[in-house]
Design a protein around this motif. Structure first.
Motif, PDB file in Angstrom:
ATOM      1  N   ASN A  47      37.617  39.428  44.225  1.00  0.00           N
ATOM      2  CA  ASN A  47      38.895  39.786  44.867  1.00  0.00           C
ATOM      3  C   ASN A  47      39.870  38.608  44.912  1.00  0.00           C
ATOM      4  OD1 ASN A  47      37.479  38.257  46.785  1.00  0.00           O
ATOM      5  ND2 ASN A  47      38.352  39.380  48.519  1.00  0.00           N
ATOM      6  N   LYS A  49      43.006  36.260  44.233  1.00  0.00           N
ATOM      7  CA  LYS A  49      44.414  36.487  43.911  1.00  0.00           C
ATOM      8  C   LYS A  49      45.090  35.139  43.686  1.00  0.00           C
ATOM      9  CE  LYS A  49      47.525  38.008  46.948  1.00  0.00           C
ATOM     10  NZ  LYS A  49      48.349  38.955  47.749  1.00  0.00           N
ATOM     11  N   HIS A  67      43.697  39.370  33.197  1.00  0.00           N
ATOM     12  CA  HIS A  67      43.429  40.224  34.360  1.00  0.00           C
ATOM     13  C   HIS A  67      44.655  40.198  35.270  1.00  0.00           C
ATOM     14  CE1 HIS A  67      39.220  38.627  33.315  1.00  0.00           C
ATOM     15  NE2 HIS A  67      39.293  39.867  32.851  1.00  0.00           N
ATOM     16  N   LYS A  68      45.609  41.041  34.972  1.00  0.00           N
ATOM     17  CA  LYS A  68      46.873  41.039  35.703  1.00  0.00           C
ATOM     18  C   LYS A  68      46.685  41.410  37.170  1.00  0.00           C
ATOM     19  CE  LYS A  68      49.781  41.954  31.669  1.00  0.00           C
ATOM     20  NZ  LYS A  68      50.254  40.579  31.556  1.00  0.00           N
ATOM     21  N   ASN A  69      45.605  42.136  37.482  1.00  0.00           N
ATOM     22  CA  ASN A  69      45.359  42.525  38.875  1.00  0.00           C
ATOM     23  C   ASN A  69      45.014  41.331  39.760  1.00  0.00           C
ATOM     24  OD1 ASN A  69      42.935  42.558  37.198  1.00  0.00           O
ATOM     25  ND2 ASN A  69      41.835  43.197  39.058  1.00  0.00           N
ATOM     26  N   HIS A  70      44.681  40.205  39.143  1.00  0.00           N
ATOM     27  CA  HIS A  70      44.350  39.004  39.924  1.00  0.00           C
ATOM     28  C   HIS A  70      45.557  38.097  40.132  1.00  0.00           C
ATOM     29  CE1 HIS A  70      40.158  39.897  40.175  1.00  0.00           C
ATOM     30  NE2 HIS A  70      39.948  39.806  38.869  1.00  0.00           N
ATOM     31  N   GLU A  72      49.762  37.575  41.220  1.00  0.00           N
ATOM     32  CA  GLU A  72      51.028  38.033  41.797  1.00  0.00           C
ATOM     33  C   GLU A  72      52.092  37.040  41.323  1.00  0.00           C
ATOM     34  OE1 GLU A  72      53.332  38.537  46.101  1.00  0.00           O
ATOM     35  OE2 GLU A  72      51.139  38.430  46.061  1.00  0.00           O
TER      36      GLU A  72
END
Length: 205
Positions: A47, A49, A67-70, A72
């Motif tokens: 998880n 970020k 991994h764009k979800n990691h 911001e």
């Protein structure tokens, strides 16, 4: 804390496992090495970020992110109230620079009690006590960068103790009062070592 206190507008809770890169997007900042470190970190911390916040051309880095979800990405000028929010919500601040002279990011991180992982370039190592207020790593080494970030994020007690040590270091060495005291101390050393010219000694006795 001097000027830093003026940007604390409201209390924001820290978000677990959040890494902050803050500042203008420039090649010497080594953002590509931070991006390469992400898979090594997310393998151990799913998880994770990574916030990259600052103005500048980010286009060359977009394709490097797997991994764009990691991530911001806040690719814009950051106003003071947003600066406060970003530093408060982060767990650790990272400066993966490949070259530098100095930076104003570290004092801000310390003011918010955040440990810092930075590369051994310029004078960065002069304001990071390795293993106490954060970690110093070689530039261009994504593996060691990831290892140091993991060391902090996986050890809450270490993270908290580094944050507290960073805050105390900032108060003692980076506040206007601390700087003034050090300056006065240096002048006192110079005056203490000053030897009166011999032709004046007799006239003063």
């Amino acid at each position: 804390m001097g000027v830093v206190t003026s940007i604390i507008h409201k209390k924001i809770n820290e978000e677990e496992n959040t890494i902050l890169f803050f500042g203008r997007i420039l090649e010497y900042k080594g953002i590509d090495y931070l991006i390469k470190a992400e898979p090594l970190i997310s393998e151990k911390i799913p998880n994770i970020k990574i916030i990259i916040a600052g103005s500048g051309d980010f286009s060359k880095y977009e394709s490097m992110i797997n991994h764009k979800n990691h991530f911001e990405i806040i690719n814009e000028y950051i106003p003071d109230e947003k600066v406060s929010e970003l530093f408060q919500k982060s767990s650790v601040v990272v400066l993966p620079y490949i070259e530098a002279s100095q930076t104003g990011i570290i004092p801000i991180a310390y003011a918010f009690k955040k440990p810092v992982v930075a590369t051994d370039v310029g004078s960065l190592s002069e304001v990071i006590v390795d293993g106490v207020t954060g970690f110093i790593v070689p530039p261009r080494d994504s593996k060691l960068l990831a290892d140091s970030l993991l060391n902090i994020l996986l050890n809450k007690n270490l993270k908290n103790s580094m944050g507290s040590a960073a805050y105390e270091f900032m108060k003692e060495n980076m506040s206007w009062k601390g700087i003034a005291q050090k300056t006065i101390g240096e002048y006192q050393k110079l005056l203490g070592n000053f030897e009166k010219p011999r032709y004046l000694i007799g006239s003063l006795q």
